[in-house]
Design a protein around this motif. Sequence first.
Motif, PDB file in Angstrom:
ATOM      1  N   ALA A   6       0.974  -1.217  -0.288  1.00 23.58           N
ATOM      2  CA  ALA A   6       0.003  -0.119  -0.031  1.00 23.58           C
ATOM      3  C   ALA A   6       0.872   1.187   0.225  1.00 23.58           C
ATOM      4  O   ALA A   6       0.515   2.241  -0.792  1.00 23.58           O
ATOM      5  CB  ALA A   6      -0.951   0.011   1.083  1.00 23.58           C
ATOM      6  N   HIS A   7       1.800   1.161   0.781  1.00 25.81           N
ATOM      7  CA  HIS A   7       2.927   2.565   0.805  1.00 25.81           C
ATOM      8  C   HIS A   7       3.563   2.473  -0.656  1.00 25.81           C
ATOM      9  O   HIS A   7       3.585   3.503  -0.941  1.00 25.81           O
ATOM     10  CB  HIS A   7       4.047   2.127   1.834  1.00 25.81           C
ATOM     11  N   SER A  20       2.952   5.914  -2.982  1.00 26.22           N
ATOM     12  CA  SER A  20       4.301   6.845  -2.986  1.00 26.22           C
ATOM     13  C   SER A  20       4.607   6.719  -4.745  1.00 26.22           C
ATOM     14  O   SER A  20       4.990   7.646  -5.189  1.00 26.22           O
ATOM     15  CB  SER A  20       5.416   6.345  -2.376  1.00 26.22           C
ATOM     16  N   GLY A  21       4.420   5.513  -5.209  1.00 25.38           N
ATOM     17  CA  GLY A  21       4.410   5.542  -6.529  1.00 25.38           C
ATOM     18  C   GLY A  21       3.508   6.421  -7.567  1.00 25.38           C
ATOM     19  O   GLY A  21       4.019   6.826  -8.475  1.00 25.38           O
ATOM     20  N   LEU A  22       2.364   6.398  -6.977  1.00 24.47           N
ATOM     21  CA  LEU A  22       1.468   7.318  -7.633  1.00 24.47           C
ATOM     22  C   LEU A  22       1.585   8.625  -7.416  1.00 24.47           C
ATOM     23  O   LEU A  22       1.443   9.879  -8.498  1.00 24.47           O
ATOM     24  CB  LEU A  22      -0.004   6.978  -7.202  1.00 24.47           C
ATOM     25  N   TRP A  23       1.811   9.392  -6.087  1.00 21.04           N
ATOM     26  CA  TRP A  23       1.866  10.592  -5.826  1.00 21.04           C
ATOM     27  C   TRP A  23       3.233  11.284  -5.462  1.00 21.04           C
ATOM     28  O   TRP A  23       3.351  12.443  -5.462  1.00 21.04           O
ATOM     29  CB  TRP A  23       0.957  10.759  -4.566  1.00 21.04           C
ATOM     30  N   TYR A  40      -1.139   9.176   1.449  1.00 18.35           N
ATOM     31  CA  TYR A  40      -0.241  10.381   1.007  1.00 18.35           C
ATOM     32  C   TYR A  40      -0.905  11.491   1.543  1.00 18.35           C
ATOM     33  O   TYR A  40      -2.006  12.126   1.434  1.00 18.35           O
ATOM     34  CB  TYR A  40      -0.246  10.370  -0.626  1.00 18.35           C
ATOM     35  N   THR A  41       0.169  12.185   2.153  1.00 14.63           N
ATOM     36  CA  THR A  41      -0.073  13.506   2.856  1.00 14.63           C
ATOM     37  C   THR A  41       0.523  14.636   2.292  1.00 14.63           C
ATOM     38  O   THR A  41       0.507  15.818   2.948  1.00 14.63           O
ATOM     39  CB  THR A  41       0.345  13.546   4.356  1.00 14.63           C
ATOM     40  N   GLY A  42       1.160  14.731   0.960  1.00 19.24           N
ATOM     41  CA  GLY A  42       1.605  15.763   0.541  1.00 19.24           C
ATOM     42  C   GLY A  42       3.106  15.736   0.692  1.00 19.24           C
ATOM     43  O   GLY A  42       3.824  14.865   0.157  1.00 19.24           O
ATOM     44  N   ASP A  43       3.731  16.801   1.060  1.00 19.37           N
ATOM     45  CA  ASP A  43       5.197  16.683   1.102  1.00 19.37           C
ATOM     46  C   ASP A  43       5.758  15.976   2.264  1.00 19.37           C
ATOM     47  O   ASP A  43       7.038  15.928   2.434  1.00 19.37           O
ATOM     48  CB  ASP A  43       5.656  18.443   1.429  1.00 19.37           C
ATOM     49  N   GLN A  44       5.119  15.477   3.011  1.00 16.67           N
ATOM     50  CA  GLN A  44       5.541  14.288   3.891  1.00 16.67           C
ATOM     51  C   GLN A  44       5.231  12.950   3.416  1.00 16.67           C
ATOM     52  O   GLN A  44       5.691  11.900   3.939  1.00 16.67           O
ATOM     53  CB  GLN A  44       4.819  14.422   5.417  1.00 16.67           C
ATOM     54  N   GLY A  45       4.930  12.991   2.178  1.00 13.70           N
ATOM     55  CA  GLY A  45       4.932  11.645   1.388  1.00 13.70           C
ATOM     56  C   GLY A  45       3.798  10.736   2.003  1.00 13.70           C
ATOM     57  O   GLY A  45       2.582  11.225   2.164  1.00 13.70           O
ATOM     58  N   GLN A  57      12.915   9.488  -6.771  1.00 15.18           N
ATOM     59  CA  GLN A  57      12.828   7.895  -6.877  1.00 15.18           C
ATOM     60  C   GLN A  57      13.194   7.715  -5.522  1.00 15.18           C
ATOM     61  O   GLN A  57      14.046   8.218  -4.499  1.00 15.18           O
ATOM     62  CB  GLN A  57      14.001   7.453  -7.653  1.00 15.18           C
ATOM     63  N   ILE A  58      12.737   6.429  -4.987  1.00 12.66           N
ATOM     64  CA  ILE A  58      12.900   5.633  -3.913  1.00 12.66           C
ATOM     65  C   ILE A  58      14.369   5.516  -3.468  1.00 12.66           C
ATOM     66  O   ILE A  58      15.094   4.922  -4.274  1.00 12.66           O
ATOM     67  CB  ILE A  58      12.063   4.705  -3.248  1.00 12.66           C
ATOM     68  N   SER A  59      14.941   6.191  -2.498  1.00 10.30           N
ATOM     69  CA  SER A  59      16.283   6.057  -2.276  1.00 10.30           C
ATOM     70  C   SER A  59      16.684   5.083  -1.060  1.00 10.30           C
ATOM     71  O   SER A  59      18.093   4.777  -0.782  1.00 10.30           O
ATOM     72  CB  SER A  59      17.110   7.328  -1.971  1.00 10.30           C
ATOM     73  N   TRP A  60      15.796   4.634  -0.513  1.00 12.06           N
ATOM     74  CA  TRP A  60      15.967   3.429   0.547  1.00 12.06           C
ATOM     75  C   TRP A  60      17.048   4.325   1.733  1.00 12.06           C
ATOM     76  O   TRP A  60      16.960   5.492   2.160  1.00 12.06           O
ATOM     77  CB  TRP A  60      16.394   2.219  -0.033  1.00 12.06           C
ATOM     78  N   SER A  61      17.882   3.211   1.860  1.00  9.29           N
ATOM     79  CA  SER A  61      18.958   3.586   3.014  1.00  9.29           C
ATOM     80  C   SER A  61      19.994   4.677   2.691  1.00  9.29           C
ATOM     81  O   SER A  61      20.451   5.222   3.471  1.00  9.29           O
ATOM     82  CB  SER A  61      19.656   2.465   3.604  1.00  9.29           C
ATOM     83  N   GLN A  62      19.677   5.335   1.609  1.00  8.64           N
ATOM     84  CA  GLN A  62      20.498   6.617   1.383  1.00  8.64           C
ATOM     85  C   GLN A  62      20.127   7.692   2.285  1.00  8.64           C
ATOM     86  O   GLN A  62      20.990   8.628   2.680  1.00  8.64           O
ATOM     87  CB  GLN A  62      20.478   7.079  -0.130  1.00  8.64           C
TER      88      GLN A  62
END
Length: 513
Positions: free
Chosen positions: A78-79, A83-86, A141-146, A237-242
């Motif tokens: 779901a996450h 995040s992929g959409l928005w 999705y809450t906006g700028d907090q992802g 793009q999702i950056s994970w542990s970066q």
Amino acid sequence: MVPVLLVLALGGSTFPLATGQALAQQQQQQQQQAPAAEQAPAAEQQAPAADQASAAERAAATDPATQQSREFRAAMAAHHIASGLWVVGRSTPRTAHEVVAQDIAPFVYFGWEPEFRYAVDEDRKTVTVTAPGAPARTARYTGDQGTSILPRGQQDVFFTPVPVPRNLPAADTVDWPMGDRMATEPFPQDVDRGAVEAALDWAMQQTEQNTRAFVVAYRGKILGERYAPGWNKDTPQISWSQGKSITAALIGVLIQQGHLQRQQAAPIAQWQAADDPRRKIRIEDLLQMSSGLDFTNLGISGPSAFTTKNEHFRVYFDSLDVFEHAVNQPPAVPPGTRCSYLNSDPLTLGKIIRDTVEARGEDYLTFPQRALFDRIGCRNYVLETDAWGNFILSGYDYGSARDWIRFGLLHLQDGVWQGERILPAGWVDFITTPAPAEPTENYGGLFWLNRDGRMDRVPADAYWSAGFMGQVTLVIPSYDLVVVRMGPSPGNVYPYLNETISRILEALPESRR
């Protein structure tokens, strides 16, 4: 307004997703490519279509452990869909079906099953995923907090989302690196341009790596870049542990501002009892993954992965107050005596950042943008929070390739940006010095080091921020080079990076000294 609700059942013949035998074949290939520590048992991940399920498999579907695993996999999905959409969709629009097909279903790590179903509410900006025999889980999705995963049965987050202003002019109106104008010009005359282009072409031709961005900066300018179709320099793009390296930089900013000291005891209220051994944990220990906290990491594959026992990964699939989850762990060994890659340490640093910023009367949710990203020209970072508004900078962070290049350049330039010191003097030396408790010398201060020869064709002075599935921002001081690679690689990305970067290095004058 009546909410627009889109419900799709995946696994049927209507949609071209990998299912059944095809999915099993893809997952078997990924397991062969992935490091041994990341391989998942076939029985856990290769979910057959419902009409093919054996009696044993149907019985397993009612097992409490299987139900919990499915619930958590549904929450993570779901996450990712939301995040992929928005988040990603700010620059690279895709449908929910495309997000599942491109980011989730093909990868064994996420445990997507053909029977999973999702619902997208465009008005409320929520995605709900339902797995057989398990409670539905929703992410919002809450906006700028992802995107935040909501606790089971909850309909909203427990904090007030805020917009994050980018106090920067349009990128195309400002010269690089504060903007994008003149980012690639002039091309250095002493560089073999054909060799650079050939190296980047080769990198993108290795389609099994799923590279979506590959960017190289040399002497502060973009030397070359490649993007997969539909992806671009501004796509977050999702950056994970970066994100762990972002945490380090934010601590560095607060030290430079005089609010913290690297060697001070970590100011965590829960650790201050006179007989609490955690009082001895320093900020420096947390930066070096050496707190000694007892924080279980069971990996992202196998039957224990999606369980509450997996404290390290639980922050990505359960809805937790991640800061409380991190700091309320008991000690296992004295600080500084063990270097273990555990989310407890960067998340504890995240709590220190929040407490420090809010104690100054400042807004925590906008702090990274105004204190760091605005100052180095970054416009596309989205740092996601849990449902309580805490940044999950151990892995749920999104950034564009060019913004990661800027982040790398800040470190290449010893924490100085256009004459302004942003990170403390000596900070880059610290983060690139091996943690004392790390015997292989391959980890510093929330950055990885090439001291162990992981990439034997890349100089030993290279260091990088690294994220799951091959997200890398790599700095090579001896070549004045920064390299960014992004996209969901299904296996070990380092041989691929070793080859690509070595080809790029051969094009530079330093290689001909």
